[in-house]
Design a protein around this motif. Structure first.
Motif, mmCIF file in Angstrom:
data_model
loop_
_atom_site.group_PDB
_atom_site.id
_atom_site.type_symbol
_atom_site.label_atom_id
_atom_site.label_comp_id
_atom_site.label_asym_id
_atom_site.label_seq_id
_atom_site.Cartn_x
_atom_site.Cartn_y
_atom_site.Cartn_z
ATOM 1 N N VAL A 1 0.791 -1.256 0.042
ATOM 2 C CA VAL A 1 0.083 -0.160 -0.072
ATOM 3 C C VAL A 1 0.796 1.187 -0.153
ATOM 4 O O VAL A 1 0.507 2.135 -0.790
ATOM 5 N N VAL A 2 1.913 1.283 0.672
ATOM 6 C CA VAL A 2 2.410 2.578 0.992
ATOM 7 C C VAL A 2 3.498 2.949 -0.270
ATOM 8 O O VAL A 2 3.493 3.970 -0.589
ATOM 9 N N SER B 1 -0.528 3.674 -2.573
ATOM 10 C CA SER B 1 -0.603 5.150 -2.328
ATOM 11 C C SER B 1 -0.149 6.198 -3.128
ATOM 12 O O SER B 1 -1.078 7.113 -3.519
ATOM 13 N N LEU C 1 -3.710 7.951 -2.156
ATOM 14 C CA LEU C 1 -4.119 7.769 -0.527
ATOM 15 C C LEU C 1 -3.874 8.302 0.344
ATOM 16 O O LEU C 1 -2.584 8.536 0.320
ATOM 17 N N ASP C 2 -4.443 8.627 1.465
ATOM 18 C CA ASP C 2 -3.969 9.404 2.563
ATOM 19 C C ASP C 2 -4.341 8.057 3.511
ATOM 20 O O ASP C 2 -5.391 7.668 3.893
ATOM 21 N N VAL C 3 -3.198 7.592 4.034
ATOM 22 C CA VAL C 3 -3.119 6.491 4.995
ATOM 23 C C VAL C 3 -3.091 6.771 6.374
ATOM 24 O O VAL C 3 -2.352 7.476 6.977
#
Length: 197
Positions: free
Chosen positions: A6-7, A11, A16-18
């Motif tokens: 994801v990172v 993202s 994306l804001d995780v």
């Protein structure tokens, strides 16, 4: 591995804001004291106390989330890449440039309420019969949806990873979808140690 996927890959490509939330395998699985699993679960649980202390002390939620990510990334790298659990909370905080006074939270059970609150929010979306990771998104209809997983043994090539993300997001739009699974094959491949966050 899911966090790396994801990172590192999803993202930046999907804007994306995780937001990082805790899930304690000590609370979730309640292993017997003295077992090998108990030691590992207790250690990571106590590190989450430190993370919640850091989150609470930040000037803004965004800053707290960024600091939690630094700790999570470094702790995960030490545990999974370096195969090292022989470090202190003070050493972890020092390595990412955070105030070492938060190390006192490691033995402070008063932070367990914050861990349970974050955990309960995730489990409320997916049910109690799951583990970690849990991913949640805000759907276009304003509702939050979540699922357990995906559990992956290595980060897929970027194009496959983005296609997998898009498919998982699409499945979250289907209220009747609840499970997709196959037998694990092969060992874990953590890849290169990530750079410090």
């Amino acid at each position: 591995m899911t966090a790396r996927w994801v990172v590192d890959d999803v993202s930046p490509e999907r804007d994306l804001d995780v937001t990082w939330r805790p899930i304690s395998l000590l609370f979730k699985n309640d292993p017997p004291e003295g077992s090998d699993y108990y030691g590992a679960a207790k250690f990571t649980h106590d590190l989450m106390r430190v993370m919640e202390s850091v989150r609470a002390a930040a000037d803004t939620p965004e800053a707290g989330n960024a600091d939690v990510f630094k700790l999570y990334w470094e702790a995960g790298s030490r545990i999974h890449h370096d195969r090292n659990r022989d470090f202190t909370a003070t050493q972890l905080l020092e390595s990412v440039g955070l105030d070492t006074s938060h190390a006192s939270a490691f033995d402070d059970a008063s932070w367990d309420d914050a861990i349970r609150t974050g955990m309960d929010a995730g489990l409320a979306l997916v049910g109690n019969d799951v583990g970690t990771p849990i991913i949640a998104i805000d759907r276009p209809d304003g509702e939050r949806a979540g699922y357990f997983g995906p559990v992956i043994s290595k980060v897929p090539p970027k194009d496959q990873g983005l296609a997998m993300w898009d498919g998982l997001v699409a499945m979250m739009e289907v209220d009747s979808f609840f499970e997709l699974k196959r037998t694990r094959s092969g060992g874990l491949d953590f890849g290169d140690r990530p750079a410090t966050a």
